[in-house]
Design an enzyme around this catalytic site. Structure first.
Site, PDB file in Angstrom:
ATOM      1  N   ARG A 136      -8.383   4.037  -4.093  1.00  0.00           N
ATOM      2  CA  ARG A 136      -9.295   4.530  -3.059  1.00  0.00           C
ATOM      3  C   ARG A 136      -9.302   6.054  -2.996  1.00  0.00           C
ATOM      4  O   ARG A 136     -10.261   6.700  -3.400  1.00  0.00           O
ATOM      5  CB  ARG A 136      -8.892   3.902  -1.718  1.00  0.00           C
ATOM      6  N   SER A 163      -4.442   2.817   4.406  1.00  0.00           N
ATOM      7  CA  SER A 163      -4.680   2.222   3.097  1.00  0.00           C
ATOM      8  C   SER A 163      -4.745   0.693   3.204  1.00  0.00           C
ATOM      9  O   SER A 163      -5.604   0.052   2.586  1.00  0.00           O
ATOM     10  CB  SER A 163      -3.559   2.643   2.142  1.00  0.00           C
ATOM     11  N   HIS A 200       7.231  -7.394  -2.112  1.00  0.00           N
ATOM     12  CA  HIS A 200       6.970  -6.682  -0.848  1.00  0.00           C
ATOM     13  C   HIS A 200       7.870  -7.241   0.257  1.00  0.00           C
ATOM     14  O   HIS A 200       7.679  -6.922   1.429  1.00  0.00           O
ATOM     15  CB  HIS A 200       5.521  -6.899  -0.399  1.00  0.00           C
ATOM     16  N   PHE A 224      -3.554   9.836 -10.382  1.00  0.00           N
ATOM     17  CA  PHE A 224      -4.524   9.000  -9.673  1.00  0.00           C
ATOM     18  C   PHE A 224      -5.821   8.888 -10.481  1.00  0.00           C
ATOM     19  O   PHE A 224      -6.372   7.806 -10.660  1.00  0.00           O
ATOM     20  CB  PHE A 224      -4.800   9.586  -8.284  1.00  0.00           C
ATOM     21  N   GLU A 225      -6.277  10.019 -10.999  1.00  0.00           N
ATOM     22  CA  GLU A 225      -7.560  10.050 -11.706  1.00  0.00           C
ATOM     23  C   GLU A 225      -7.521   9.150 -12.942  1.00  0.00           C
ATOM     24  O   GLU A 225      -8.453   8.384 -13.205  1.00  0.00           O
ATOM     25  CB  GLU A 225      -7.905  11.491 -12.118  1.00  0.00           C
ATOM     26  N   LYS A 236       0.797  -1.230   0.000  1.00  0.00           N
ATOM     27  CA  LYS A 236       0.000   0.000   0.000  1.00  0.00           C
ATOM     28  C   LYS A 236       0.838   1.293   0.000  1.00  0.00           C
ATOM     29  O   LYS A 236       0.376   2.353   0.447  1.00  0.00           O
ATOM     30  CB  LYS A 236      -0.997   0.041   1.180  1.00  0.00           C
ATOM     31  N   THR A 249      -0.254   8.761 -15.488  1.00  0.00           N
ATOM     32  CA  THR A 249      -0.077   8.029 -14.226  1.00  0.00           C
ATOM     33  C   THR A 249      -0.682   8.795 -13.039  1.00  0.00           C
ATOM     34  O   THR A 249      -0.411   8.459 -11.887  1.00  0.00           O
ATOM     35  CB  THR A 249       1.414   7.713 -13.957  1.00  0.00           C
ATOM     36  N   MET A 292      -5.396   6.654 -13.578  1.00  0.00           N
ATOM     37  CA  MET A 292      -5.205   5.247 -13.217  1.00  0.00           C
ATOM     38  C   MET A 292      -6.457   4.650 -12.585  1.00  0.00           C
ATOM     39  O   MET A 292      -6.704   3.458 -12.694  1.00  0.00           O
ATOM     40  CB  MET A 292      -3.986   5.088 -12.294  1.00  0.00           C
ATOM     41  N   THR A 321       1.511  -0.023  -7.375  1.00  0.00           N
ATOM     42  CA  THR A 321       0.871  -0.003  -8.695  1.00  0.00           C
ATOM     43  C   THR A 321       1.243   1.279  -9.437  1.00  0.00           C
ATOM     44  O   THR A 321       1.475   1.270 -10.645  1.00  0.00           O
ATOM     45  CB  THR A 321      -0.669  -0.083  -8.519  1.00  0.00           C
TER      46      THR A 321
HETATM   47  P1  A3P Z   1      -5.088   4.743  -0.813  1.00  0.00           P
HETATM   48  O1  A3P Z   1      -5.696   3.500  -0.273  1.00  0.00           O
HETATM   49  O2  A3P Z   1      -4.584   5.652   0.273  1.00  0.00           O
HETATM   50  O3  A3P Z   1      -5.954   5.475  -1.770  1.00  0.00           O
HETATM   51  P2  A3P Z   1      -0.308  -0.334  -3.694  1.00  0.00           P
HETATM   52  O4  A3P Z   1      -0.343  -0.204  -5.179  1.00  0.00           O
HETATM   53  O5  A3P Z   1       1.060  -0.434  -3.112  1.00  0.00           O
HETATM   54  O6  A3P Z   1      -1.250  -1.391  -3.234  1.00  0.00           O
HETATM   55  O7  A3P Z   1      -0.834   1.054  -3.095  1.00  0.00           O
HETATM   56  C1  A3P Z   1      -2.178   1.430  -3.205  1.00  0.00           C
HETATM   57  C2  A3P Z   1      -2.309   2.864  -2.749  1.00  0.00           C
HETATM   58  O8  A3P Z   1      -1.685   3.724  -3.735  1.00  0.00           O
HETATM   59  C3  A3P Z   1      -3.750   3.301  -2.645  1.00  0.00           C
HETATM   60  O9  A3P Z   1      -3.758   4.307  -1.634  1.00  0.00           O
HETATM   61  C4  A3P Z   1      -3.982   3.875  -4.031  1.00  0.00           C
HETATM   62  O10 A3P Z   1      -5.082   4.734  -4.134  1.00  0.00           O
HETATM   63  C5  A3P Z   1      -2.664   4.631  -4.229  1.00  0.00           C
HETATM   64  N1  A3P Z   1      -2.384   4.952  -5.631  1.00  0.00           N
HETATM   65  C6  A3P Z   1      -2.439   4.112  -6.698  1.00  0.00           C
HETATM   66  N2  A3P Z   1      -2.173   4.787  -7.834  1.00  0.00           N
HETATM   67  C7  A3P Z   1      -1.939   6.075  -7.476  1.00  0.00           C
HETATM   68  C8  A3P Z   1      -1.626   7.261  -8.198  1.00  0.00           C
HETATM   69  N3  A3P Z   1      -1.512   7.268  -9.515  1.00  0.00           N
HETATM   70  N4  A3P Z   1      -1.460   8.403  -7.490  1.00  0.00           N
HETATM   71  C9  A3P Z   1      -1.581   8.417  -6.145  1.00  0.00           C
HETATM   72  N5  A3P Z   1      -1.885   7.331  -5.412  1.00  0.00           N
HETATM   73  C10 A3P Z   1      -2.066   6.168  -6.067  1.00  0.00           C
END
Ligand code: A3P
Length: 296
Positions: A258, A139, A109, A230-231, A49, A228, A233, A53
């Site tokens: 999330r 998260s 991980h 957040f929106e 988390k 890349t 992805m 990704t």
């Molecule tokens: P949140 O749960 O706080 O939203 P992982 O990929 O290691 O499982 O991490 C997931 C976390 O990274 C989630 O956090 C997810 O929303 C966030 N995340 C994934 N892509 C992202 C992006 N492009 N920008 C910011 N946060 C991102």
């Protein structure tokens, strides 16, 4: 009563040298530990988390020179083999990595002490992304809730204890981050922070590009920043886990993509929990020079 298929997805946890892992990973441990890394591998390393990704998509976009279509060739979970992943009868992460042509981008991980030893001797590159403990913890809580493979986290208060005691799957955040930070100068490690990636994505993407030995022009970099986000992805089926069956990840409980923010911990921690966490953090991270940003 027979278990329903949904319930049977859930893993049991097992420990290796005190680190909690999925039982399937532990049962496949000899294959994982004898994995042969190669000098031109790039290993993406994170505590769960922490933006795995996100950095995977960034690395792939850089590798594909910003070609969105090429990045959409497959879901992100299939593009970069997950070294310790095991879920029979599916091929394991090691099986997938062994089939992959070089240069390979791999994901883990695992904490440093559990990494297959050939990674240390191969002189390959490591890309570590760290995220502040409180946001990471929040998260992971929501991920635990929606993932049908992970055990039920219980209430937030119950989960709080599990996390600070390092009894979540993949072990203690404190040990993971501290150990990767301590060895960052001994190997080819690019150590990044989720919070920096949020604050100035272009700058951090440039660092990754240089680390990968690539040279992309400004327009391509700008495109990677955009693609890349957040929106983007969140709406991209190749990154948002929408192809994963609901019996494995129930996104109606909490979406995989999330919130993607810094500071959401403030919406979860009570004042007492925050004070306690700060005291534990101080004790567990004593002597390390690592410094996290807790809000932007
Ligand atoms: P949140 O749960 O706080 O939203 P992982 O990929 O290691 O499982 O991490 C997931 C976390 O990274 C989630 O956090 C997810 O929303 C966030 N995340 C994934 N892509 C992202 C992006 N492009 N920008 C910011 N946060 C991102």
């Amino acid at each position: 009563m027979a278990l329903t298929p949904e319930l049977s997805q859930q893993t049991k946890s097992k420990e290796i040298v005190g680190v909690t892992l999925m039982s399937e990973t532990v049962d496949n441990w000899s294959q994982i530990q004898t994995f042969q890394a190669k000098p031109n591998d790039l290993l993406i390393c994170t505590y769960p988390k922490s933006g795995t990704t996100w950095i995977q998509e960034i690395v792939d976009m850089i590798e594909q020179n910003g070609d969105v279509e090429k990045c959409r060739r497959d879901i992100i979970q299939h593009r970069h083999p997950f070294i310790e992943w095991a879920w029979p009868p599916q091929p394991s992460g090691v099986d997938k990595a062994n089939e992959m042509p070089s240069p390979r981008v791999l994901k883990t991980h695992l904490p440093t002490q559990l990494l297959p030893p050939s990674f240390w001797t191969s002189n390959c590159k490591f890309l570590y992304v760290a995220r502040n403990a409180k946001d990471c913890m929040v998260s992971y809580y929501h991920f635990y809730r929606m993932s049908k493979r992970l055990p039920d986290p219980g209430s937030w208060d119950e989960y709080f204890e599990t996390f600070i005691n390092g009894k979540v799957i993949w072990g203690s955040w404190f040990d993971h981050v501290r150990e990767w930070w301590e060895i960052r100068d001994r190997y080819q490690i690019l150590f990044l922070f989720y919070e920096d990636m949020k604050r100035d994505p272009k700058h951090e993407i440039q660092k990754v590009m240089q680390f990968m030995g690539k040279n992309l022009d400004e327009a391509v970099l700008d495109k990677i920043v955009q693609e890349t986000s957040f929106e983007r992805m969140k709406e991209n089926p190749m990154t948002n886990r929408s192809t994963v069956p609901r019996s494995v990840m129930d996104q109606s409980i909490s979406p995989f993509m999330r919130k993607g923010t810094v500071g959401d911990w403030k919406n979860h921690f009570t004042v007492a929990q925050n004070e306690r966490f700060d005291a534990i953090y101080k004790q567990k991270m004593e002597g390390t020079s690592i410094n996290f940003c807790m809000e932007l």
